[in-house]
Design a protein around this motif. Structure first.
Motif, short mmCIF file in Angstrom:
data_model
loop_
_atom_site.label_atom_id
_atom_site.label_comp_id
_atom_site.label_asym_id
_atom_site.label_seq_id
_atom_site.Cartn_x
_atom_site.Cartn_y
_atom_site.Cartn_z
N ASP A 71 0.85 -1.14 0.10
CA ASP A 71 -0.20 0.03 -0.04
C ASP A 71 0.97 1.28 0.18
O ASP A 71 1.56 1.41 1.05
CB ASP A 71 -0.92 0.08 1.27
N PRO A 72 0.81 2.18 -0.85
CA PRO A 72 1.58 3.56 -1.21
C PRO A 72 1.47 4.09 0.02
O PRO A 72 2.44 4.81 0.37
CB PRO A 72 1.29 4.07 -2.28
N GLN A 73 0.32 4.51 0.78
CA GLN A 73 0.39 5.18 2.04
C GLN A 73 0.89 4.66 2.94
O GLN A 73 1.79 5.34 3.77
CB GLN A 73 -1.31 5.32 2.37
N LEU A 74 1.01 3.28 3.26
CA LEU A 74 1.62 2.88 4.35
C LEU A 74 2.99 2.87 4.00
O LEU A 74 4.01 2.95 5.11
CB LEU A 74 1.10 1.50 4.66
N GLU A 75 3.59 2.59 2.85
CA GLU A 75 4.91 2.63 2.51
C GLU A 75 5.75 3.91 2.69
O GLU A 75 6.75 4.17 3.30
CB GLU A 75 5.20 2.03 1.46
N LEU A 76 4.87 5.03 2.49
CA LEU A 76 5.38 6.32 2.74
C LEU A 76 5.62 6.76 4.24
O LEU A 76 6.59 7.35 4.66
CB LEU A 76 4.51 7.55 1.98
N ALA A 172 4.16 -0.57 12.24
CA ALA A 172 2.84 -0.75 11.98
C ALA A 172 1.76 0.31 11.65
O ALA A 172 2.22 1.21 12.05
CB ALA A 172 2.43 -1.85 13.10
N LYS A 173 0.71 -0.17 11.23
CA LYS A 173 -0.03 1.09 10.76
C LYS A 173 -0.80 1.88 12.25
O LYS A 173 -0.83 3.03 12.19
CB LYS A 173 -1.48 0.62 10.23
N ASP A 174 -0.59 1.16 13.36
CA ASP A 174 -1.10 1.77 14.66
C ASP A 174 0.10 2.81 14.95
O ASP A 174 -0.54 3.76 15.82
CB ASP A 174 -1.22 0.79 15.59
#
Length: 193
Positions: A71-76, A172-174
């Motif tokens: 996912d580009p958002q998470l990778e950024l 992580a996303k959190d």
């Protein structure tokens, strides 16, 4: 090396990032409705200010995020969180990210017992981040780190030790910034890149 030379407090207040105790007398401004482009631009500027990244670096991180498998958002956000100045801030070495960045620039931060003075250095899993012994011996520095750690929220990708920390896993996303709409940032750059 590029530097941000505008008035920092006014910029932080514009994006509601200034600390509560900091204030500048401001007249009441009339809030105008922003276009979709203006909202995307504001979110991009907010992300750049939070992490202290200039436009060229941000474009490079976004380009790498778009070219990655996930996912580009998470990778950024992972790229931004893996920077040495951000990890030094998360470990409590500085009260703010800019203060932690200055510690890195002045050579006080060690990665695997080697001096690294590049704030944009991307850490790898298993690397140990610490301060020089000479820096730790300075007056009240270890107390300052303890006070900073009490005010900061701990993240799962760092293993906190007394005078150092270990970069254990990818963020992580959190653990990532919640006050920025990353989808608008990616929309802004999708039209440019």
């Amino acid at each position: 090396m590029a530097r941000y030379i505008k008035v920092k407090l006014k910029t932080l207040q514009k994006y509601d990032l200034a600390p509560a105790e900091a204030s500048i007398r401001r007249k009441n401004k009339i809030q105008t409705r922003k276009s979709a482009y203006g909202e995307r631009l504001d979110q991009k500027q907010k992300l750049k200010i939070i992490y202290g990244v200039m436009e060229g670096q941000m474009k490079r991180y976004v380009r790498e995020a778009f070219n990655s498998q996930g996912d580009p958002q998470l990778e950024l956000l992972k790229k931004l969180e893996m920077r040495l100045d951000n990890v030094a801030y998360r470990l409590g070495y500085g009260k703010t990210r800019s203060q932690a960045r200055q510690l890195v620039n002045h050579g006080h931060v060690l990665v695997n017992d080697k001096k690294v003075d590049i704030p944009s250095y991307l850490l790898k899993i298993g690397q140990t981040i610490s301060l020089r012994k000479k820096t730790l011996n300075k007056r009240n520095f270890s107390e300052t780190i303890e006070n900073n750690r009490k005010t900061l929220t701990s993240v799962s990708y760092l293993d906190y030790k007394k005078d150092s920390g270990v970069f254990v896993s990818l963020p992580a996303k959190d653990d990532l910034a919640q006050n920025v709409d990353i989808s608008k940032v990616m929309e802004f750059y999708r039209n440019i890149i």
